[in-house]
Scaffold this active site. Structure first.
Site, short mmCIF file in Angstrom:
data_model
loop_
_atom_site.label_atom_id
_atom_site.label_comp_id
_atom_site.label_asym_id
_atom_site.label_seq_id
_atom_site.Cartn_x
_atom_site.Cartn_y
_atom_site.Cartn_z
CG ASP A 1 58.71 5.58 18.29
OD1 ASP A 1 58.81 5.63 19.43
OD2 ASP A 1 59.95 5.87 17.77
CG ASP B 1 59.96 11.51 20.55
OD1 ASP B 1 59.23 12.30 20.24
OD2 ASP B 1 60.30 10.99 21.62
CG ASP C 1 63.14 6.08 15.30
OD1 ASP C 1 64.01 6.98 15.30
OD2 ASP C 1 62.49 6.15 16.12
#
Length: 234
Positions: free
Chosen positions: A26, A28, A185
């Site tokens: 990922d 961001d 996250d």
């Protein structure tokens, strides 16, 4: 290094190294700390559009998912109003997006995996062109065989879609994608990986927490822990 299974699974030490054939990241909240730049652009967009102000905590709900979903779910905008909000945000974000630093240890993890010959990709709901610019600015673009993100209008930007596209592009580049893993996250990282039938490692240094990342194959508090899990020294 002890890396535990994700919340909701048996608390056990995973076999090390855990050896996927390809690694997807990922962007961001995993590679870059993008929240300050995103929130600054959102505040400017809300002001310009005359939308009711939201607190920083409320604006954090926009970080991660596709923008069209963020403005629909968190600002009640649909149709042309939604499209105008996305375009206004992106105009402001262009001025802030390169002010998003890499998390400590991320560059070392990415470069160690690349040096070890592990095929790497980025799978993000961010506009794909912006993702490439950010990675190039950070000096990491050359480490990735594929970058998969949203197209114009946020088309194809949901997590499962960008993970699927990243795996397809890795395969086209000749990578073994029989056992990929995604590192992210937030809960949509876990859900998107599950939809595509692959494991997810939860990055606790980002915007999530063990509860949000329930169902992840493993949780790691720092990039070095991911390196230990994947068998590379960071």
């Amino acid at each position: 290094m002890h890396v535990t299974a994700g919340a909701g699974r048996e608390d056990r030490q995973l076999p090390l190294p855990y050896a996927p054939t390809a690694v997807l990241f990922d962007l961001d909240g995993t590679l870059i700390d993008s929240a300050p730049a995103i929130l600054a652009a959102l505040e400017l967009a809300f002001d310009e559009l005359g939308l009711p102000k939201q607190t920083p905590a409320e604006l954090m709900r926009f970080v991660g998912p596709p923008l069209v979903d963020g403005f629909r779910l968190n600002a009640g905008l649909t149709g042309t109003a939604n499209a105008e909000a996305v375009a206004t945000y992106r105009r402001h974000y262009r001025d802030t997006m390169l002010d998003s630093p890499l998390y400590d240890g991320v560059a070392e993890l990415v470069r160690a995996l690349h040096a070890a010959g592990v095929p790497l990709a980025v799978a993000t709901s961010k506009h794909e062109g912006y993702a490439r610019e950010i990675l190039e600015h950070a000096g990491l673009l050359d480490c990735f065989s594929a970058v998969s993100g949203a197209a114009a209008g946020d088309l194809g930007g949901r997590k499962a879609q960008v993970i699927h596209a990243a795996i397809e592009r890795l395969a086209e580049a000749g990578a073994d994608v029989s056992r990929p893993v995604h590192i992210g996250d937030l809960d949509h990282d876990v859900a998107g990986a599950r939809t595509e039938g692959i494991d997810c490692i939860g990055a606790l240094w980002g915007y999530g927490n063990p509860e949000i990342l329930r169902g992840a194959k493993a949780l790691a508090a720092a990039p070095a822990e991911v390196g230990a899990l994947l068998g590379v020294e960071v």
